[in-house]
Structures are given as structure tokens and as C-alpha cells.
Design a protein around this motif. Structure first.
Motif, mmCIF file in Angstrom:
data_model
loop_
_atom_site.group_PDB
_atom_site.id
_atom_site.type_symbol
_atom_site.label_atom_id
_atom_site.label_comp_id
_atom_site.label_asym_id
_atom_site.label_seq_id
_atom_site.Cartn_x
_atom_site.Cartn_y
_atom_site.Cartn_z
ATOM 1 N N UNK B 79 27.461 35.135 40.146
ATOM 2 C CA UNK B 79 26.539 36.075 40.797
ATOM 3 C C UNK B 79 27.220 37.433 40.997
ATOM 4 N N UNK B 80 28.437 37.412 41.540
ATOM 5 C CA UNK B 80 29.128 38.686 41.802
ATOM 6 C C UNK B 80 29.416 39.417 40.482
ATOM 7 N N UNK B 81 29.676 38.633 39.419
ATOM 8 C CA UNK B 81 29.954 39.258 38.116
ATOM 9 C C UNK B 81 28.719 39.971 37.581
ATOM 10 N N UNK B 82 27.569 39.310 37.677
ATOM 11 C CA UNK B 82 26.361 39.929 37.134
ATOM 12 C C UNK B 82 25.951 41.131 37.997
ATOM 13 N N UNK B 83 26.268 41.080 39.298
ATOM 14 C CA UNK B 83 25.981 42.237 40.159
ATOM 15 C C UNK B 83 26.912 43.399 39.818
ATOM 16 N N UNK B 84 28.153 43.081 39.427
ATOM 17 C CA UNK B 84 29.081 44.133 38.983
ATOM 18 C C UNK B 84 28.539 44.814 37.731
ATOM 19 N N UNK B 85 28.049 43.997 36.808
ATOM 20 C CA UNK B 85 27.489 44.541 35.566
ATOM 21 C C UNK B 85 26.261 45.395 35.851
ATOM 22 N N UNK B 86 25.419 44.906 36.769
ATOM 23 C CA UNK B 86 24.203 45.650 37.127
ATOM 24 C C UNK B 86 24.571 47.011 37.756
ATOM 25 N N UNK B 87 25.557 46.979 38.669
ATOM 26 C CA UNK B 87 25.984 48.233 39.309
ATOM 27 C C UNK B 87 26.539 49.197 38.267
ATOM 28 N N UNK B 88 27.284 48.661 37.319
ATOM 29 C CA UNK B 88 27.851 49.514 36.265
ATOM 30 C C UNK B 88 26.745 50.140 35.403
ATOM 31 N N UNK B 90 23.922 50.962 36.405
ATOM 32 C CA UNK B 90 23.311 52.044 37.194
ATOM 33 C C UNK B 90 24.296 53.184 37.424
ATOM 34 N N UNK B 91 25.466 53.089 36.766
ATOM 35 C CA UNK B 91 26.548 54.094 36.866
ATOM 36 C C UNK B 91 27.126 54.167 38.271
ATOM 37 N N UNK B 92 26.984 53.092 39.031
ATOM 38 C CA UNK B 92 27.569 53.047 40.374
ATOM 39 C C UNK B 92 28.934 52.355 40.269
ATOM 40 N N UNK B 93 29.934 53.148 39.922
ATOM 41 C CA UNK B 93 31.249 52.590 39.629
ATOM 42 C C UNK B 93 31.914 51.992 40.864
ATOM 43 N N UNK B 94 31.677 52.609 42.039
ATOM 44 C CA UNK B 94 32.300 52.107 43.273
ATOM 45 C C UNK B 94 31.786 50.694 43.589
ATOM 46 N N UNK B 95 30.459 50.541 43.486
ATOM 47 C CA UNK B 95 29.850 49.224 43.749
ATOM 48 C C UNK B 95 30.311 48.199 42.707
ATOM 49 N N UNK B 96 30.377 48.644 41.461
ATOM 50 C CA UNK B 96 30.828 47.743 40.386
ATOM 51 C C UNK B 96 32.244 47.249 40.681
ATOM 52 N N UNK B 97 33.093 48.160 41.178
ATOM 53 C CA UNK B 97 34.484 47.797 41.485
ATOM 54 C C UNK B 97 34.546 46.757 42.611
ATOM 55 N N UNK B 98 33.680 46.936 43.606
ATOM 56 C CA UNK B 98 33.638 45.981 44.727
ATOM 57 C C UNK B 98 33.276 44.586 44.214
ATOM 58 N N UNK B 99 32.242 44.511 43.381
ATOM 59 C CA UNK B 99 31.795 43.206 42.867
ATOM 60 C C UNK B 99 32.825 42.610 41.913
ATOM 61 N N UNK B 100 33.462 43.465 41.111
ATOM 62 C CA UNK B 100 34.513 42.966 40.202
ATOM 63 C C UNK B 100 35.667 42.362 40.999
ATOM 64 N N UNK B 101 36.056 43.060 42.061
ATOM 65 C CA UNK B 101 37.152 42.565 42.911
ATOM 66 C C UNK B 101 36.746 41.248 43.550
ATOM 67 N N UNK B 102 35.502 41.182 44.021
ATOM 68 C CA UNK B 102 35.004 39.940 44.627
ATOM 69 C C UNK B 102 35.032 38.789 43.627
ATOM 70 N N UNK B 103 34.638 39.087 42.378
ATOM 71 C CA UNK B 103 34.642 38.047 41.340
ATOM 72 C C UNK B 103 36.066 37.551 41.096
ATOM 73 N N UNK B 104 36.997 38.509 41.011
ATOM 74 C CA UNK B 104 38.405 38.137 40.799
ATOM 75 C C UNK B 104 38.921 37.271 41.940
#
Lengths: 93, 201
Positions: B79-88, B90-104
Motif C-alpha cells: 500500500x505504501x509503495x503504491x501511494x509513493x508511486x501515486x505521489x510521484x 502527481x509530482x509531489x516528491x516530498x510525499x513520495x519520499x515519505x511513502x518510500x521511506x515507510x515502505x523501506x
């Protein structure tokens, strides 16, 4: 075929909720003796639904080009074929 | 060049070539298809040897409650991975980074659980060389764990690259491709959890 729009975060959260509920049901089935008769088909069925939900929504196979789906299903079919051949060869099926 | 300039350029490029098939994405799907067969062979081997426990323990050593919690963690990482992709997207890099970190972090949690589980099993008498069951179990779940570890490294790599905006769609390894790999690791675990754990207890 071109790609369709991907789902919204709301859909992703819904899918995650469904996956969590299905996992809870899966974990319950082996613990309840009343389910002994349907344990194997029920667990395989629930696993297949979870598998389909992840590849369909999270991996976007429902929305992306058919080419990706076809490529992946060739591998999946190969794995199933391998599975059946190995188990039949060693008389374990 | 800033991220917005890079991504705007990328979006324009993709719009111009809407029907062009992204070859790197096809390559990832071909790779994942081959991985299906790899894990298919491993799972078949486990099923062949599931009863050959010798003098060692068998499936009764499994702690279903613990593994269920680990499975839940890995599922939620999808879920967090797909939300990272979705944020990316939408060009929301900060949000994408948060979700990527959460996935990791969820991936690291899963791996920690697997290390704990393996340690418990070894203390309980199930080692790699104890029986064919032990060998097949550790090979299957160990290879899956190695895939998760590689995924975690790629995720952390993406987080580091994102700090100065060096992730964008035309780059070799982008969020979508890492995401496909991560989700694949998740679906393999769905099968392992069902076949190796739930059906054996």
C-alpha cells in the motif's frame, strides 16, 4: 492498447483494507475445526483473490497495457506447469 | 536542472509518444515472469519435501500468529509503495519520499521478523541441514528474504536519489519499476504464506 487512468488513493486504501480482512480470515481458517473440510480450497481461493488484487490494482495490470499482462501470465503459466510436472513426476500430486 | 523541469520534460516527452511502449517496463515484466518460474520451482521443491522431516521438527514449529503479523506488515508495504508511486505521478516528491521511506521501514520490519523466526527455528532444532524439509524451507523463505533485502536497498537508494531530485521517469530505475518489483515480492509472499504456513499447520 493504451493505458487507462490509475486508481485514486481511496481505492488503494480500500484494497489494503480488503487484503487485511482476507488475511485475518485466512489465519482463522486453520484454527477452527469446523472449516477442516473446506480448508484447502478456501485458503487457495483467498490467496488467489489477494494475489489478483495486488497485481490488478497495486501493479496496475487492470489498467496498463495488455502486453504487460500477457508477459506476466506467460511466466505464471510456466510456473504452474512446472509445479504440476514436478509433482506428477515425483508422484506427489 | 530542477525536478520540475526534468519531470515536465519527461511528461512532454511521454505525451508526444503516448503509444510508444516503454521498453524498460516491458523488461521488468519479463524479469518478473522469469521470477515466477524461479519461485514456482522453489515452492514445488518445498511441497515435494514437506513430509521428509527425519528426526527434526516439521511444520508444527511454525508460529502462525507471528508469521501472520509479518505477512500483514509486508502487505501494507505494498500500500505504501503504491501511494509513493501515486505521489510521484502527481509530482509531489516530498510525499513520495515519505511513502518510500515507510515502505523501506516496513520491509526492514519484515526482514527483522524473518531473522527472529529463523533464529527461533534453529534453537528449536530446525537447521538447513536437519532434513530435506528444513533445506527446502530455508531455501524458499531465505531466497524470498534476499529479494526483500534487495528491494529495501533499492527503496533506500530511491530515497537518497530523491533528496536532490535525481529520480524521474526516464531514468533507468524509477519509482514505478522499483514498485513493480516490490509488489512482486509481496505476491510471492502471499503464495508462500498460504502454501508453506497456512496449509501445513
Amino acid at each position: 492498447m493504451t493505458e487507462r487512468a490509475h486508481p485514486t488513493p481511496r481505492v488503494y486504501w480500500m484494497i489494503a483494507l480488503i487484503l487485511a480482512v482476507l488475511t485475518a480470515i485466512e489465519v482463522t481458517i486453520p484454527q477452527v475445526s469446523a472449516f477442516d473440510g473446506v480448508k484447502v480450497p478456501a485458503l487457495l481461493g483467498l490467496g488467489a483473490i489477494k494475489f489478483g488484487a495486488v497485481i490488478g490494482f497495486f501493479m496496475h495490470l487492470r489498467f496498463d497495457r495488455k502486453l504487460y499482462r500477457n508477459v506476466f501470465f506467460v511466466g505464471l503459466l510456466g510456473a504452474l506447469l512446472l509445479f504440476v510436472v514436478v509433482l506428477l513426476t515425483f508422484e506427489a500430486l | 536542472m530542477t525536478l520540475s523541469e526534468m519531470t515536465a520534460g519527461t511528461a512532454g516527452h511521454e505525451a508526444e509518444h503516448h503509444d510508444v511502449i516503454p521498453i524498460r517496463k516491458v523488461a521488468v515484466w519479463v524479469f518478473l515472469a522469469s521470477e515466477c518460474m524461479f519461485f514456482g520451482a522453489m515452492i514445488s521443491t518445498f511441497l515435494l519435501y514437506r513430509s521428509t522431516t527425519g528426526d527434526g521438527p516439521g511444520a508444527e514449529i511454525f508460529n502462525l500468529a507471528f508469521t501472520s503479523a509479518s505477512s500483514f506488515v509486508l502487505l501494507m508495504s505494498s500500500l505504501t509503495m503504491v501511494l509513493a508511486h501515486h505521489a510521484y505521478e502527481r509530482r509531489d516528491l516530498r510525499q513520495a519520499r515519505v511513502w518510500l521511506t515507510g515502505t523501506g521501514l516496513l520491509g526492514i520490519t519484515f526482514l527483522s521478523g524473518q531473522i527472529f523466526e529463523f533464529t527461533e527455528f534453529v534453537h528449536g532444532g530446525l537447521k538447513l541441514s536437519t532434513s530435506p524439509f528444513g533445506s527446502a524451507f530455508y531455501m524458499l523463505t531465505g531466497f524470498h528474504g534476499a529479494h526483500v533485502a534487495i528491494g529495501v536497498l533499492m527503496l533506500l537508494g530511491m530515497v537518497i536519489l530523491s533528496l536532490d531530485g535525481r529520480i524521474y521517469a526516464r531514468r533507468g530505475l524509477n519509482i514505478e519499476l522499483v514498485g513493480l518489483y516490490w509488489h512482486f515480492v509481496d505476491i510471492v509472499w502471499i503464495v508462500i504464506f498460504t502454501v508453506v504456513y497456512l496449509l501445513q499447520v
